[in-house]
Enzyme design. Structure first.
Site, mmCIF file in Angstrom:
data_model
loop_
_atom_site.group_PDB
_atom_site.id
_atom_site.type_symbol
_atom_site.label_atom_id
_atom_site.label_comp_id
_atom_site.label_asym_id
_atom_site.label_seq_id
_atom_site.Cartn_x
_atom_site.Cartn_y
_atom_site.Cartn_z
ATOM 1 N N ASN A 239 5.850 -49.244 46.538
ATOM 2 C CA ASN A 239 6.424 -49.233 45.180
ATOM 3 C C ASN A 239 6.154 -50.511 44.378
ATOM 4 O O ASN A 239 6.039 -50.460 43.152
ATOM 5 C CB ASN A 239 7.918 -48.896 45.208
ATOM 6 C CG ASN A 239 8.733 -49.840 46.061
ATOM 7 O OD1 ASN A 239 8.237 -50.427 47.028
ATOM 8 N ND2 ASN A 239 9.994 -49.991 45.726
ATOM 9 N N SER B 22 -0.154 -46.465 53.222
ATOM 10 C CA SER B 22 -1.519 -45.948 53.161
ATOM 11 C C SER B 22 -1.968 -45.587 51.756
ATOM 12 O O SER B 22 -3.157 -45.707 51.437
ATOM 13 C CB SER B 22 -1.652 -44.730 54.075
ATOM 14 O OG SER B 22 -0.764 -43.700 53.683
ATOM 15 N N GLU C 56 14.313 -55.156 55.029
ATOM 16 C CA GLU C 56 14.780 -54.889 53.663
ATOM 17 C C GLU C 56 14.598 -53.395 53.465
ATOM 18 O O GLU C 56 13.484 -52.924 53.261
ATOM 19 C CB GLU C 56 13.991 -55.725 52.651
ATOM 20 C CG GLU C 56 14.664 -55.816 51.296
ATOM 21 C CD GLU C 56 14.352 -54.638 50.388
ATOM 22 O OE1 GLU C 56 15.190 -53.698 50.335
ATOM 23 O OE2 GLU C 56 13.297 -54.638 49.759
#
Length: 453
Positions: A133, A159, A230
């Site tokens: 992201n 990927s 995280e």
């Protein structure tokens, strides 16, 4: 088992590139090279390591438009936000260039000894497993402090952003970091597990899902290796009756909709006092209606596609299941392939997926509460603990409630965001450990007690 990776543009669904996964021999070569480089890199003066960050910053800024376009093509990020991501990475370089030497300096402790202090020594080769992201930011916020501390790093990226992963490796090489200081590998899950089991890997940093975090923690724990996790987030955004909506509504909308809503620290549950509820819902809708939707390569685009079609399908499923339980779609809820329309869901209760699960896309669950006390209690009804934000004029009351918030971050009249100067990380199912700030650079060091009588 697949031996190749093919990346695809989520906006037009056209394939981009095909890459071959590494063989076992290639992985061994990378691992040994990283270990060999560590033995010399750890002896390099901290001042010299920090100097390279100046060159890294300059090259990031020089290539920011190319990197932004690559991110846009691989995972659909609006290109203007991609440019901002690279600029934030440059800021990160600057922060550790200026502060790295001080952060890693021996910490003198007064005892009966002639001299006693804490020495911060690097651990060795650190494996990082990163998500798609924020393809550059997530990697560099791990790599820059970790490498500056004297470690070497191996990256296993998502990927679908393989092109970004390889460009990051090239970036470090072009700057002049030693060969093996930062290396990207193209590997499957089984190969990653084998790496963690190898004695040359000293620790693991993962940014990803709760499921992935539990798996990596299990493998690392079995090998007695440190990990920083995280993981997901389900951040609450508390809006109290005295909130200045005209001042803060843009921030509130950005907190949910930036990066097409694909952010672990996005506001996902909007908990609003009943006295301001109707006004808030209307103002929120007015703003998301105005968002520019379209091709992510257009500089004016604010909302585009999600990174993959299956992610949009999962989001659609979460909304549908919530509707079955009584939720109401006040706006949006249209999907076409990887595109998911910005959506407002009301009449939300804690047992619904849009409340209790992480919704990774532009869906805002808005919950009405009777008063401030109920708002704070509702915010804590989550297995996640990444961050919480509150909008109110009574900042003294908000500060008095710090201990009521179990999350890793509590932002008042601002959206939760990462900042190189502040530690970043979560609690509960959002993981453990910290990135950024001084805490981040000290995660992968041996805090060695030195005592001279």
């Amino acid at each position: 088992m697949a031996t190749t990776i093919t990346t695809q543009n989520p906006f037009n669904e056209k394939p981009l590139n095909t890459y071959s996964l590494f063989t076992e021999k290639q992985l061994e070569t990378v691992l040994q090279a990283s270990q060999n480089t560590f033995l010399t890199w750890r002896e390099t003066k901290i001042k010299q390591r920090c100097k390279l960050l100046k060159k890294l910053k300059a090259l990031l800024l020089e290539r920011k438009n190319d990197y932004a376009l690559l991110m846009t093509q691989e995972m659909g990020k609006p290109i203007s936000q991609g440019v901002a991501e690279i600029e934030k990475c440059a800021w990160l370089c600057d922060f550790y260039r200026k502060n790295g030497e001080d952060f890693l300096a021996d910490d003198m402790i007064k005892t009966e000894a002639h001299e006693s202090f804490i020495s911060y020594d690097p651990l060795g080769v650190i494996l990082s497993i990163m998500p798609w992201n924020y393809p550059f930011w997530q990697v560099l916020r791990f790599a820059i402090p970790t490498i500056t501390a004297g470690n070497t790093a191996i990256l296993k990226h998502a990927s679908n952003v393989t092109g970004c992963a390889l460009e990051i490796e090239k970036l470090f090489k072009d700057v002049g970091f030693p060969e093996g200081c930062f290396t990207t590998i193209l590997a499957n899950h089984k190969q990653v597990e084998t790496l963690i089991n190898d004695s040359r890997i000293k620790a693991v940093s993962l940014t990803g899902s709760e499921t992935a975090g539990r798996k990596i923690a299990e493998i690392a724990g079995k090998n007695l290796k440190k990990c920083v996790l995280e993981l997901g987030g389900n951040n609450a955004c508390i809006v109290l009756n005295d909130a200045d909506l005209d001042t803060h509504i843009n921030t509130v909308v950005t907190a949910r909709m930036q990066n097409n809503g694909q952010s672990c620290i996005a506001a996902k549950r909007f908990i609003v006092e009943e006295g301001i509820y109707d006004t808030f819902v209307q103002k929120f809708q007015d703003k998301i209606v105005q968002l520019n939707t379209g091709n992510p390569e257009d500089n004016n685009t604010e909302i585009s596609v999600l990174a993959r079609t299956d992610l949009a399908e999962e989001l659609e499923h979460q909304v549908k299941e919530s509707i079955k339980q009584g939720a109401i779609v006040s706006y949006g809820n249209k999907r076409m392939n990887a595109y998911y329309q910005p959506t407002i869901v009301t009449n939300v209760t804690p047992e619904m997926p849009v409340f209790k699960e992480e919704t990774f896309g532009p869906v805002a669950a808005i919950i009405k509460v009777k008063n401030k006390e109920e708002a704070y209690k509702m915010a804590s009804l989550s297995k996640f603990g990444l961050g919480c934000m509150v909008f109110t004029k009574d900042t003294e009351d908000a500060l008095a409630r710090i201990s009521q918030i179990e999350d890793g971050a509590f932002f008042i009249n601002e959206m939760v965001k990462s900042d190189p100067r502040l530690p970043f990380g979560g609690t509960k199912a959002s993981g453990f450990g910290r990135e950024l700030s001084k805490e981040g650079i000290l995660e992968f060091v041996n805090k060695k007690n030195v005592y001279l009588k």
